[in-house]
Design a protein around this motif. Structure first.
Motif, PDB file in Angstrom:
ATOM      1  N   GLY A  59      22.368 -18.708  -6.167  1.00 51.47           N
ATOM      2  CA  GLY A  59      23.263 -18.062  -7.106  1.00 51.47           C
ATOM      3  C   GLY A  59      23.152 -16.564  -6.933  1.00 51.47           C
ATOM      4  N   ALA A  60      23.534 -15.849  -7.962  1.00 49.95           N
ATOM      5  CA  ALA A  60      23.415 -14.399  -7.920  1.00 49.95           C
ATOM      6  C   ALA A  60      21.939 -14.012  -7.939  1.00 49.95           C
ATOM      7  N   ALA A  61      21.639 -12.893  -7.329  1.00 51.01           N
ATOM      8  CA  ALA A  61      20.258 -12.415  -7.300  1.00 51.01           C
ATOM      9  C   ALA A  61      19.824 -12.021  -8.704  1.00 51.01           C
ATOM     10  N   ASP A  62      18.573 -12.255  -9.008  1.00 51.33           N
ATOM     11  CA  ASP A  62      17.981 -11.900 -10.300  1.00 51.33           C
ATOM     12  C   ASP A  62      16.807 -10.987 -10.010  1.00 51.33           C
ATOM     13  N   ILE A  63      17.072  -9.680  -9.977  1.00 51.42           N
ATOM     14  CA  ILE A  63      16.060  -8.703  -9.578  1.00 51.42           C
ATOM     15  C   ILE A  63      15.489  -8.033 -10.821  1.00 51.42           C
ATOM     16  N   ILE A  64      14.186  -8.167 -10.994  1.00 50.56           N
ATOM     17  CA  ILE A  64      13.466  -7.544 -12.093  1.00 50.56           C
ATOM     18  C   ILE A  64      12.626  -6.412 -11.509  1.00 50.56           C
ATOM     19  N   VAL A  65      12.756  -5.208 -12.067  1.00 52.58           N
ATOM     20  CA  VAL A  65      12.010  -4.049 -11.572  1.00 52.58           C
ATOM     21  C   VAL A  65      11.095  -3.559 -12.689  1.00 52.58           C
ATOM     22  N   LEU A  66       9.789  -3.485 -12.381  1.00 52.15           N
ATOM     23  CA  LEU A  66       8.811  -3.032 -13.363  1.00 52.15           C
ATOM     24  C   LEU A  66       7.986  -1.885 -12.795  1.00 52.15           C
ATOM     25  N   PRO A  67       7.885  -0.775 -13.543  1.00 61.75           N
ATOM     26  CA  PRO A  67       7.012   0.312 -13.090  1.00 61.75           C
ATOM     27  C   PRO A  67       5.557  -0.138 -13.176  1.00 61.75           C
ATOM     28  N   THR A  68       4.764   0.247 -12.169  1.00 62.04           N
ATOM     29  CA  THR A  68       3.366  -0.186 -12.142  1.00 62.04           C
ATOM     30  C   THR A  68       2.367   0.963 -12.285  1.00 62.04           C
ATOM     31  N   LYS A  69       2.742   2.158 -11.813  1.00 65.11           N
ATOM     32  CA  LYS A  69       1.776   3.265 -11.827  1.00 65.11           C
ATOM     33  C   LYS A  69       2.516   4.598 -11.746  1.00 65.11           C
ATOM     34  N   VAL A  70       2.019   5.589 -12.474  1.00 66.42           N
ATOM     35  CA  VAL A  70       2.557   6.951 -12.407  1.00 66.42           C
ATOM     36  C   VAL A  70       1.442   7.859 -11.908  1.00 66.42           C
ATOM     37  N   THR A  71       1.749   8.644 -10.849  1.00 63.24           N
ATOM     38  CA  THR A  71       0.761   9.533 -10.249  1.00 63.24           C
ATOM     39  C   THR A  71       1.350  10.942 -10.171  1.00 63.24           C
ATOM     40  N   ALA A  72       0.561  11.942 -10.574  1.00 63.48           N
ATOM     41  CA  ALA A  72       0.995  13.329 -10.488  1.00 63.48           C
ATOM     42  C   ALA A  72       0.793  13.843  -9.070  1.00 63.48           C
ATOM     43  N   MET A  73       1.802  14.597  -8.568  1.00 62.87           N
ATOM     44  CA  MET A  73       1.716  15.252  -7.261  1.00 62.87           C
ATOM     45  C   MET A  73       1.786  16.756  -7.481  1.00 62.87           C
ATOM     46  N   ASN A  74       1.801  17.526  -6.378  1.00 62.07           N
ATOM     47  CA  ASN A  74       1.887  18.986  -6.487  1.00 62.07           C
ATOM     48  C   ASN A  74       3.167  19.435  -7.181  1.00 62.07           C
ATOM     49  N   ASP A  75       4.290  18.895  -6.754  1.00 60.78           N
ATOM     50  CA  ASP A  75       5.564  19.362  -7.315  1.00 60.78           C
ATOM     51  C   ASP A  75       6.352  18.231  -7.968  1.00 60.78           C
ATOM     52  N   GLY A  76       5.675  17.248  -8.548  1.00 58.15           N
ATOM     53  CA  GLY A  76       6.381  16.172  -9.220  1.00 58.15           C
ATOM     54  C   GLY A  76       5.481  15.003  -9.559  1.00 58.15           C
ATOM     55  N   TYR A  77       6.137  13.884  -9.834  1.00 56.09           N
ATOM     56  CA  TYR A  77       5.434  12.667 -10.233  1.00 56.09           C
ATOM     57  C   TYR A  77       5.993  11.482  -9.448  1.00 56.09           C
ATOM     58  N   VAL A  78       5.103  10.609  -9.019  1.00 54.20           N
ATOM     59  CA  VAL A  78       5.502   9.408  -8.289  1.00 54.20           C
ATOM     60  C   VAL A  78       5.364   8.217  -9.231  1.00 54.20           C
ATOM     61  N   VAL A  79       6.464   7.489  -9.392  1.00 54.54           N
ATOM     62  CA  VAL A  79       6.463   6.274 -10.198  1.00 54.54           C
ATOM     63  C   VAL A  79       6.560   5.089  -9.237  1.00 54.54           C
ATOM     64  N   GLU A  80       5.456   4.349  -9.102  1.00 53.72           N
ATOM     65  CA  GLU A  80       5.457   3.166  -8.255  1.00 53.72           C
ATOM     66  C   GLU A  80       6.013   1.995  -9.063  1.00 53.72           C
ATOM     67  N   PHE A  81       6.705   1.100  -8.366  1.00 57.63           N
ATOM     68  CA  PHE A  81       7.305  -0.053  -9.035  1.00 57.63           C
ATOM     69  C   PHE A  81       7.211  -1.287  -8.156  1.00 57.63           C
ATOM     70  N   ALA A  82       7.412  -2.443  -8.783  1.00 59.37           N
ATOM     71  CA  ALA A  82       7.498  -3.723  -8.081  1.00 59.37           C
ATOM     72  C   ALA A  82       8.855  -4.326  -8.408  1.00 59.37           C
ATOM     73  N   ALA A  83       9.610  -4.675  -7.374  1.00 64.61           N
ATOM     74  CA  ALA A  83      10.914  -5.326  -7.542  1.00 64.61           C
ATOM     75  C   ALA A  83      10.748  -6.797  -7.187  1.00 64.61           C
ATOM     76  N   ASN A  84      11.023  -7.670  -8.130  1.00 65.70           N
ATOM     77  CA  ASN A  84      10.845  -9.108  -7.951  1.00 65.70           C
ATOM     78  C   ASN A  84      12.219  -9.777  -7.925  1.00 65.70           C
ATOM     79  N   ASN A  85      12.498 -10.490  -6.837  1.00 66.61           N
ATOM     80  CA  ASN A  85      13.742 -11.251  -6.707  1.00 66.61           C
ATOM     81  C   ASN A  85      13.450 -12.683  -7.123  1.00 66.61           C
ATOM     82  N   ARG A  86      13.859 -13.060  -8.319  1.00 66.63           N
ATOM     83  CA  ARG A  86      13.556 -14.382  -8.866  1.00 66.63           C
ATOM     84  C   ARG A  86      14.578 -15.443  -8.483  1.00 66.63           C
ATOM     85  N   ALA A  87      15.629 -15.079  -7.805  1.00 67.14           N
ATOM     86  CA  ALA A  87      16.698 -16.023  -7.474  1.00 67.14           C
ATOM     87  C   ALA A  87      16.449 -16.703  -6.144  1.00 67.14           C
TER      88      ALA A  87
END
Length: 148
Positions: A59-87
């Protein structure tokens, strides 16, 4: 005077030797066992393919995206995520969009494209923001994809 075996004796010797070396007519036990195991393997594969085809997972894809970790960098922030395709469908060129919101106002946006997410699996990635995601409402979601 006997010079050697006669033609009649040679034919008798050939027949008796030939009858000793030929196998009995019919199918051996080993052949029946191999045929049975092969038949069971074939039926198992066909059964799996029929069940997979009738399961309705395509059927249609069922993609769930959840942020897992936030890390500070020199000039910004990195938000790591996991994308799960449940379909039951694999998807390609999955666009992941992240927003930092202050109420209804979008403060900052970031996006990334994941090349391929197979059915029933996860892929990881990251979004980069200049503002601290901890001070705003973070929304991460899949905004589009294509079929591979």
């Amino acid at each position: 005077m006997n010079k050697g075996p006669t033609k009649g004796n040679m034919q008798e010797n050939f027949r008796s030797k030939n009858e000793e070396t030929t196998r009995k007519p019919g199918t051996s036990v080993t052949e029946w066992i191999v045929a049975g195991v092969s038949c069971l393997a074939l039926l198992a594969v066909l059964g799996y393919l029929i069940l997979d085809g009738l399961s309705g997972r395509n059927g249609a894809a069922d993609i769930i995206v959840l942020p897992t970790k936030v890390t500070a960098m020199n000039d910004g922030y990195v938000v790591e995520f996991a994308a799960n395709n449940r379909a039951g469908n694999s998807v390609a060129a999955v666009e992941i969009k992240g927003e930092l919101r202050d109420g209804e106002e979008v403060v900052e946006e970031s996006s990334v494209t994941i090349d391929y997410i197979p059915q029933m699996s996860d892929r990881k990635g990251a979004l980069i923001f200049r503002s601290d995601p901890k001070t705003y409402e973070l929304r991460v979601s899949a905004s589009g994809y294509s079929e591979p």
